[in-house]
Design a protein around this motif. Sequence first.
Motif, mmCIF file in Angstrom:
data_model
loop_
_atom_site.group_PDB
_atom_site.id
_atom_site.type_symbol
_atom_site.label_atom_id
_atom_site.label_comp_id
_atom_site.label_asym_id
_atom_site.label_seq_id
_atom_site.Cartn_x
_atom_site.Cartn_y
_atom_site.Cartn_z
ATOM 1 N N GLY A 11 0.787 -1.224 0.000
ATOM 2 C CA GLY A 11 0.000 0.000 0.000
ATOM 3 C C GLY A 11 0.822 1.280 0.000
ATOM 4 N N LYS A 12 2.080 1.188 -0.428
ATOM 5 C CA LYS A 12 2.951 2.359 -0.470
ATOM 6 C C LYS A 12 2.627 3.213 -1.690
ATOM 7 C CE LYS A 12 6.845 0.133 1.830
ATOM 8 N NZ LYS A 12 8.229 -0.354 1.651
ATOM 9 N N VAL A 13 2.403 4.485 -1.457
ATOM 10 C CA VAL A 13 2.131 5.417 -2.544
ATOM 11 C C VAL A 13 3.459 6.074 -2.915
ATOM 12 C CG1 VAL A 13 0.818 7.438 -3.291
ATOM 13 C CG2 VAL A 13 -0.222 5.775 -1.722
ATOM 14 N N THR A 14 4.087 5.529 -3.940
ATOM 15 C CA THR A 14 5.401 5.998 -4.390
ATOM 16 C C THR A 14 5.229 6.800 -5.689
ATOM 17 O OG1 THR A 14 5.756 3.908 -5.544
ATOM 18 C CG2 THR A 14 6.593 4.053 -3.283
ATOM 19 N N LEU A 15 6.334 7.310 -6.212
ATOM 20 C CA LEU A 15 6.269 8.167 -7.392
ATOM 21 C C LEU A 15 5.475 7.567 -8.553
ATOM 22 C CD1 LEU A 15 7.042 10.885 -8.639
ATOM 23 C CD2 LEU A 15 9.156 9.796 -9.456
ATOM 24 N N PRO A 16 5.639 6.293 -8.905
ATOM 25 C CA PRO A 16 4.839 5.771 -10.021
ATOM 26 C C PRO A 16 3.336 5.918 -9.794
ATOM 27 C CG PRO A 16 6.620 4.261 -9.507
ATOM 28 C CD PRO A 16 6.610 5.295 -8.422
ATOM 29 N N ILE A 17 2.885 5.711 -8.579
ATOM 30 C CA ILE A 17 1.455 5.833 -8.281
ATOM 31 C C ILE A 17 1.038 7.305 -8.282
ATOM 32 C CG2 ILE A 17 -0.339 5.420 -6.537
ATOM 33 C CD1 ILE A 17 0.622 2.901 -8.104
ATOM 34 N N ILE A 18 1.885 8.170 -7.761
ATOM 35 C CA ILE A 18 1.577 9.605 -7.755
ATOM 36 C C ILE A 18 1.440 10.121 -9.184
ATOM 37 C CG2 ILE A 18 2.498 11.900 -7.193
ATOM 38 C CD1 ILE A 18 3.811 10.498 -4.693
ATOM 39 N N LEU A 19 2.390 9.759 -10.042
ATOM 40 C CA LEU A 19 2.326 10.204 -11.441
ATOM 41 C C LEU A 19 1.125 9.597 -12.166
ATOM 42 C CD1 LEU A 19 6.098 10.153 -12.465
ATOM 43 C CD2 LEU A 19 4.709 12.113 -11.757
ATOM 44 N N LEU A 20 0.828 8.343 -11.871
ATOM 45 C CA LEU A 20 -0.343 7.694 -12.461
ATOM 46 C C LEU A 20 -1.616 8.431 -12.042
ATOM 47 C CD1 LEU A 20 -1.661 5.413 -14.066
ATOM 48 C CD2 LEU A 20 -1.594 4.026 -11.974
ATOM 49 N N TYR A 21 -1.705 8.754 -10.784
ATOM 50 C CA TYR A 21 -2.877 9.481 -10.281
ATOM 51 C C TYR A 21 -3.016 10.824 -10.995
ATOM 52 C CZ TYR A 21 -6.202 11.519 -7.007
ATOM 53 O OH TYR A 21 -7.311 12.110 -6.454
ATOM 54 N N LYS B 107 -2.086 11.669 -13.973
ATOM 55 C CA LYS B 107 -2.458 11.518 -15.379
ATOM 56 C C LYS B 107 -3.826 10.867 -15.586
ATOM 57 C CE LYS B 107 1.840 11.454 -17.936
ATOM 58 N NZ LYS B 107 2.628 10.693 -18.913
ATOM 59 N N SER B 108 -4.364 10.242 -14.550
ATOM 60 C CA SER B 108 -5.605 9.471 -14.662
ATOM 61 C C SER B 108 -6.821 10.364 -14.826
ATOM 62 C CB SER B 108 -5.804 8.620 -13.402
ATOM 63 O OG SER B 108 -4.782 7.674 -13.268
ATOM 64 N N ASN B 109 -7.852 9.766 -15.422
ATOM 65 C CA ASN B 109 -9.137 10.472 -15.488
ATOM 66 C C ASN B 109 -9.830 10.346 -14.127
ATOM 67 O OD1 ASN B 109 -10.798 8.056 -15.378
ATOM 68 N ND2 ASN B 109 -10.335 7.734 -17.550
ATOM 69 N N ILE B 110 -10.949 11.018 -13.955
ATOM 70 C CA ILE B 110 -11.622 11.084 -12.651
ATOM 71 C C ILE B 110 -12.044 9.701 -12.141
ATOM 72 C CG2 ILE B 110 -13.929 11.593 -13.569
ATOM 73 C CD1 ILE B 110 -12.369 13.117 -10.400
ATOM 74 N N THR B 111 -12.521 8.851 -13.027
ATOM 75 C CA THR B 111 -12.928 7.496 -12.630
ATOM 76 C C THR B 111 -11.724 6.699 -12.143
ATOM 77 O OG1 THR B 111 -14.726 7.546 -14.241
ATOM 78 C CG2 THR B 111 -14.075 5.375 -13.407
ATOM 79 N N GLU B 112 -10.631 6.780 -12.887
ATOM 80 C CA GLU B 112 -9.411 6.062 -12.500
ATOM 81 C C GLU B 112 -8.854 6.603 -11.182
ATOM 82 O OE1 GLU B 112 -7.737 4.996 -16.966
ATOM 83 O OE2 GLU B 112 -7.366 6.992 -16.121
ATOM 84 N N LYS B 113 -8.924 7.923 -11.000
ATOM 85 C CA LYS B 113 -8.470 8.531 -9.744
ATOM 86 C C LYS B 113 -9.255 7.944 -8.563
ATOM 87 C CE LYS B 113 -7.007 13.235 -11.220
ATOM 88 N NZ LYS B 113 -5.860 12.868 -11.921
ATOM 89 N N ASN B 114 -10.568 7.877 -8.710
ATOM 90 C CA ASN B 114 -11.406 7.319 -7.642
ATOM 91 C C ASN B 114 -11.081 5.855 -7.384
ATOM 92 O OD1 ASN B 114 -12.766 9.721 -7.083
ATOM 93 N ND2 ASN B 114 -14.304 9.326 -8.658
ATOM 94 N N ASP B 115 -10.855 5.090 -8.449
ATOM 95 C CA ASP B 115 -10.488 3.681 -8.298
ATOM 96 C C ASP B 115 -9.150 3.538 -7.571
ATOM 97 O OD1 ASP B 115 -12.802 2.964 -9.625
ATOM 98 O OD2 ASP B 115 -11.795 2.510 -11.530
ATOM 99 N N LEU B 116 -8.190 4.379 -7.927
ATOM 100 C CA LEU B 116 -6.882 4.329 -7.267
ATOM 101 C C LEU B 116 -6.992 4.687 -5.789
ATOM 102 C CD1 LEU B 116 -4.568 5.898 -10.002
ATOM 103 C CD2 LEU B 116 -4.407 3.577 -9.079
ATOM 104 N N LYS B 117 -7.791 5.694 -5.474
ATOM 105 C CA LYS B 117 -7.986 6.081 -4.070
ATOM 106 C C LYS B 117 -8.542 4.908 -3.274
ATOM 107 C CE LYS B 117 -9.049 10.994 -4.416
ATOM 108 N NZ LYS B 117 -10.098 12.005 -4.217
ATOM 109 N N LYS B 118 -9.598 4.309 -3.805
ATOM 110 C CA LYS B 118 -10.231 3.177 -3.120
ATOM 111 C C LYS B 118 -9.249 2.016 -2.967
ATOM 112 C CE LYS B 118 -14.870 4.253 -4.721
ATOM 113 N NZ LYS B 118 -15.922 3.908 -5.683
ATOM 114 N N LEU B 119 -8.495 1.781 -4.008
ATOM 115 C CA LEU B 119 -7.539 0.681 -4.002
ATOM 116 C C LEU B 119 -6.494 0.854 -2.900
ATOM 117 C CD1 LEU B 119 -6.678 -1.889 -5.463
ATOM 118 C CD2 LEU B 119 -5.423 -0.473 -7.070
#
Length: 126
Positions: A36-46, A48-60
């Motif tokens: 569950g570590k939020v590292t640079l790859p996840i930060i950059l992914l977040y 660039k993501s659309n709103i739906t993907e952002k919400n999915d990443l948050k929940k994940l």
Amino acid sequence: YGKNLGLTFQIADDTLDYNSELKFFGKKIGNDFYEGKVTLPIILLYQKSNITEKNDLKKLFEKKVRNEEELKKVLLMIKNYNIISDCYVKAEYFINLSSNSLSIFEDSKEKEILKNLTSFSLERSY
């Protein structure tokens, strides 16, 4: 020098965890993800993501446990958004800062060793 070299090394290490093309130094892909570590790859992914993907990443990442299927989904998103390349661009920025900080010193064997160390910290992950 040391701070920027350390940042380069950490970015490269964090990026390896999501680079499905590489299995280096016996490091298993996805360890940071499962922890569950939020590292640079996840930060950059977040970013660039659309709103739906952002919400999915948050929940994940709010979950206590993540599974292999979820990792595969995140790896696909990372690939689609070219996040690995973006991470290495960030790492190269810090390598340049580190290397440039040596410019105040005269050329020497020690300076050359330090310059080589900056290159190694990023190349180790290719």
